[in-house]
Write a protein that holds these residues in place. Structure first.
Motif, PDB file in Angstrom:
ATOM      1  N   UNK A   1      -0.760   0.513  -6.160  1.00 52.83           N
ATOM      2  CA  UNK A   1       0.648   0.616  -4.705  1.00 52.83           C
ATOM      3  C   UNK A   1       0.952  -0.412  -3.341  1.00 52.83           C
ATOM      4  N   UNK A   2       2.083  -1.086  -3.835  1.00 55.26           N
ATOM      5  CA  UNK A   2       2.001  -1.867  -2.734  1.00 55.26           C
ATOM      6  C   UNK A   2       3.061  -1.314  -1.264  1.00 55.26           C
ATOM      7  N   UNK A   3       2.480  -2.095  -0.381  1.00 53.97           N
ATOM      8  CA  UNK A   3       3.251  -1.229   0.904  1.00 53.97           C
ATOM      9  C   UNK A   3       4.609  -1.056   0.982  1.00 53.97           C
ATOM     10  N   UNK A 190      -5.229  -4.854  -4.845  1.00 57.97           N
ATOM     11  CA  UNK A 190      -6.052  -6.752  -5.125  1.00 57.97           C
ATOM     12  C   UNK A 190      -6.479  -5.963  -6.520  1.00 57.97           C
ATOM     13  N   UNK A 191      -7.442  -7.402  -6.682  1.00 60.53           N
ATOM     14  CA  UNK A 191      -7.522  -7.272  -8.397  1.00 60.53           C
ATOM     15  C   UNK A 191      -9.126  -7.764  -8.675  1.00 60.53           C
ATOM     16  N   UNK A 192      -9.341  -7.216  -9.409  1.00 63.09           N
ATOM     17  CA  UNK A 192     -10.924  -7.491  -9.437  1.00 63.09           C
ATOM     18  C   UNK A 192     -11.068  -7.226 -11.288  1.00 63.09           C
ATOM     19  N   UNK A 201      -6.785  -3.684 -11.531  1.00 61.82           N
ATOM     20  CA  UNK A 201      -6.409  -3.449  -9.365  1.00 61.82           C
ATOM     21  C   UNK A 201      -7.185  -2.430  -9.244  1.00 61.82           C
ATOM     22  N   UNK A 202      -6.953  -2.556  -8.138  1.00 63.49           N
ATOM     23  CA  UNK A 202      -7.542  -0.980  -6.855  1.00 63.49           C
ATOM     24  C   UNK A 202      -6.980  -1.702  -5.895  1.00 63.49           C
ATOM     25  N   UNK A 203      -6.251   0.341  -5.254  1.00 66.28           N
ATOM     26  CA  UNK A 203      -6.058   0.249  -4.328  1.00 66.28           C
ATOM     27  C   UNK A 203      -6.441   0.567  -2.536  1.00 66.28           C
ATOM     28  N   UNK A 204      -6.467  -0.115  -1.870  1.00 59.92           N
ATOM     29  CA  UNK A 204      -7.542  -0.016  -0.720  1.00 59.92           C
ATOM     30  C   UNK A 204      -6.390   0.637   0.385  1.00 59.92           C
ATOM     31  N   UNK A 205      -6.947   1.489   1.325  1.00 63.53           N
ATOM     32  CA  UNK A 205      -6.392   2.570   2.258  1.00 63.53           C
ATOM     33  C   UNK A 205      -6.940   2.838   2.884  1.00 63.53           C
ATOM     34  N   UNK A 206      -6.037   2.024   4.268  1.00 58.07           N
ATOM     35  CA  UNK A 206      -6.629   2.197   5.437  1.00 58.07           C
ATOM     36  C   UNK A 206      -5.937   3.161   6.098  1.00 58.07           C
ATOM     37  N   UNK A 207      -6.745   4.055   7.200  1.00 56.65           N
ATOM     38  CA  UNK A 207      -5.985   5.035   7.748  1.00 56.65           C
ATOM     39  C   UNK A 207      -6.302   5.130   9.329  1.00 56.65           C
ATOM     40  N   UNK A 208      -6.016   5.516  10.575  1.00 56.94           N
ATOM     41  CA  UNK A 208      -6.503   5.299  11.569  1.00 56.94           C
ATOM     42  C   UNK A 208      -7.588   4.390  12.069  1.00 56.94           C
ATOM     43  N   UNK A 234     -10.720   3.096  -1.371  1.00 56.29           N
ATOM     44  CA  UNK A 234     -11.224   2.531  -2.806  1.00 56.29           C
ATOM     45  C   UNK A 234     -11.045   3.790  -3.823  1.00 56.29           C
ATOM     46  N   UNK A 235      -9.926   4.686  -4.036  1.00 62.20           N
ATOM     47  CA  UNK A 235     -10.456   5.604  -4.992  1.00 62.20           C
ATOM     48  C   UNK A 235     -10.784   5.167  -6.453  1.00 62.20           C
ATOM     49  N   UNK A 236     -10.308   4.136  -6.653  1.00 66.13           N
ATOM     50  CA  UNK A 236     -10.266   3.530  -8.262  1.00 66.13           C
ATOM     51  C   UNK A 236     -12.199   3.971  -8.276  1.00 66.13           C
TER      52      UNK A 236
END
Length: 411
Positions: A1-3, A190-192, A201-208, A234-236
């Motif tokens: 999912x994109x921003x 990002x693809x892998x 593809x996987x989703x990276x989430x950066x918080x705080x 990266x929950x994937x």
């Protein structure tokens, strides 16, 4: 999912359309600027693709002998100066996305308020100032190279963040100091390559996400330092580590060590530039740390060039090394061999390489430049470096030669 910057863009549009009516005495203005790169890249490795960002699925090599997808992009920036102290910016960049398609994405979308001539506040989608050239890392015309050295800039592929930016500019004797802090969050896809599914593809989430950086400029010298800290997920990849947990305490220990589930991720970066006019020299160093399969790495480069009228030859040497384990014994229990192999594949897939680049820039116009660049990259420790889409015949740990041509422009 994109921003999803829809709400931010809508607010900025309303401000841009509405505030000038209430502030005619301050003569608000609207300006449109742009930048772009038309580039092609050739790689002599035909069993994998060279890409300039881990967010790209394909590039030069196996997919295309000559690829125009690696460096080409177009950016447009709309700036609204609403009052002497209030402005807004929306910047849209079109380049290759995680699914291989060229689509526009909002790079910046923020409102800026100058509290004082020295102190500024921005809210919305703002620059992530983690590197010395962060503000114009996508503007090829503003840098001497075809692309910023990947050994440093590829470590953090995200270049903006949704949140708050505070900058304070001050004088220290004859030097100027710009202290900057950002806080917010970012999502990126990002693809892998998945051993079972192939491309995924996987989703990276950066918080705080907190970044504090400072740039000090005195005459021809500029020095930069920054520190960044995030909570990264990266929950994937969680299903892989959930299987490890099925093996009891030993599996729990491995999962806790290598999963990316709300883990601390830190970046320290330093840089310096000296440019008296006829020549320049610059360098940067960056270190990332996280107790995940992403490993800890250090990257650096040094680059210099000499200006001969409209021509600038330049030379760059760069290195990136991993400073944590790239393999693990895995589980001691029988039947875990395939599982251990998957984890070791993730660890060994992190890039290690050194490169030397020789290039020539020709400023044939006041707003356009042509660049030619040759890169020789050596992959170390069995790494595939910055190559993706590897084929069955690919042999990691070798070397790759690249030749790039680029037309950079601004308007």
């Amino acid at each position: 999912m994109q921003r999803k910057p829809v709400l931010i863009a809508f607010i900025l549009l309303m401000l841009t359309c509405g505030l000038p009516l209430a502030a005619q005495a301050n003569t608000p203005s609207l300006s449109l600027n742009g930048f772009g790169t038309l580039g092609v890249v050739h790689s002599d490795e035909d069993q994998a693709d060279f890409v300039s960002s881990m967010l790209m699925p394909r590039g030069a090599g196996h997919t295309s002998d000559w690829s125009a997808e690696v460096d080409s992009r177009l950016g447009l920036q709309l700036t609204a100066n609403l009052t002497p102290r209030l402005s807004s910016v929306v910047q849209v960049v079109t380049e290759q996305q995680y699914d291989g398609q060229f689509r526009p994405a909002i790079e910046w979308a923020n409102i800026n308020f100058d509290v004082t001539p020295e102190l500024s506040l921005r809210v919305g989608r703002v620059i992530l100032p983690v590197f010395m050239n962060s503000e114009y890392r996508k503007v090829g015309y503003a840098t001497p190279w075809v692309r910023p050295p990947l050994e440093v800039y590829r470590t953090i592929p995200v270049s903006s963040i949704d949140g708050l930016d505070v900058s304070y500019r001050s004088r220290i004797a004859s030097a100027t100091s710009t202290l900057r802090a950002t806080y917010g969050q970012s999502d990126s896809t990002f693809p892998y390559t998945d051993s079972a599914m192939g491309r995924a593809t996987a989703e990276a989430r950066a918080r705080e996400g907190l970044t504090i950086g400072n740039t000090v400029e005195q005459g021809n010298l500029s020095v930069f330092a920054a520190y960044s800290h995030y909570r990264l997920s990266i929950e994937d990849f969680n299903p892989l580590f959930d299987v490890f947990r099925m093996f009891g305490p030993e599996g729990d220990a491995i999962a806790d060590r290598y999963n990316v589930d709300d883990k601390s991720f830190e970046v320290i970066s330093l840089g310096a530039r000296y440019d008296p006019g006829n020549w320049f020299v610059m360098g940067e160093w960056a270190q990332t740390s996280s107790r995940t399969f992403l490993t800890d790495n250090r990257g650096w480069y040094i680059s210099g060039g000499y200006r001969l009228g409209a021509f600038t030859p330049y030379l760059t040497y760069a290195n990136q090394r991993i400073h944590s384990q790239t393999s693990t014994p895995g589980l001691s229990q029988p039947g875990s061999e395939a599982l251990d192999a998957m984890l070791n594949s993730l660890l060994q897939g992190q890039p290690q390489q050194k490169s030397i680049s020789l290039g020539l820039r020709w400023d044939f116009s006041s707003s356009m430049a042509i660049k030619a660049q040759f890169d020789h990259m050596n992959h170390e420790g069995g790494s595939r470096g910055y190559l993706v889409n590897s084929q069955p015949g690919f042999d990691p740990g070798g070397s790759v030669n690249l030749f790039s041509l680029a037309l950079d422009f601004v308007f």
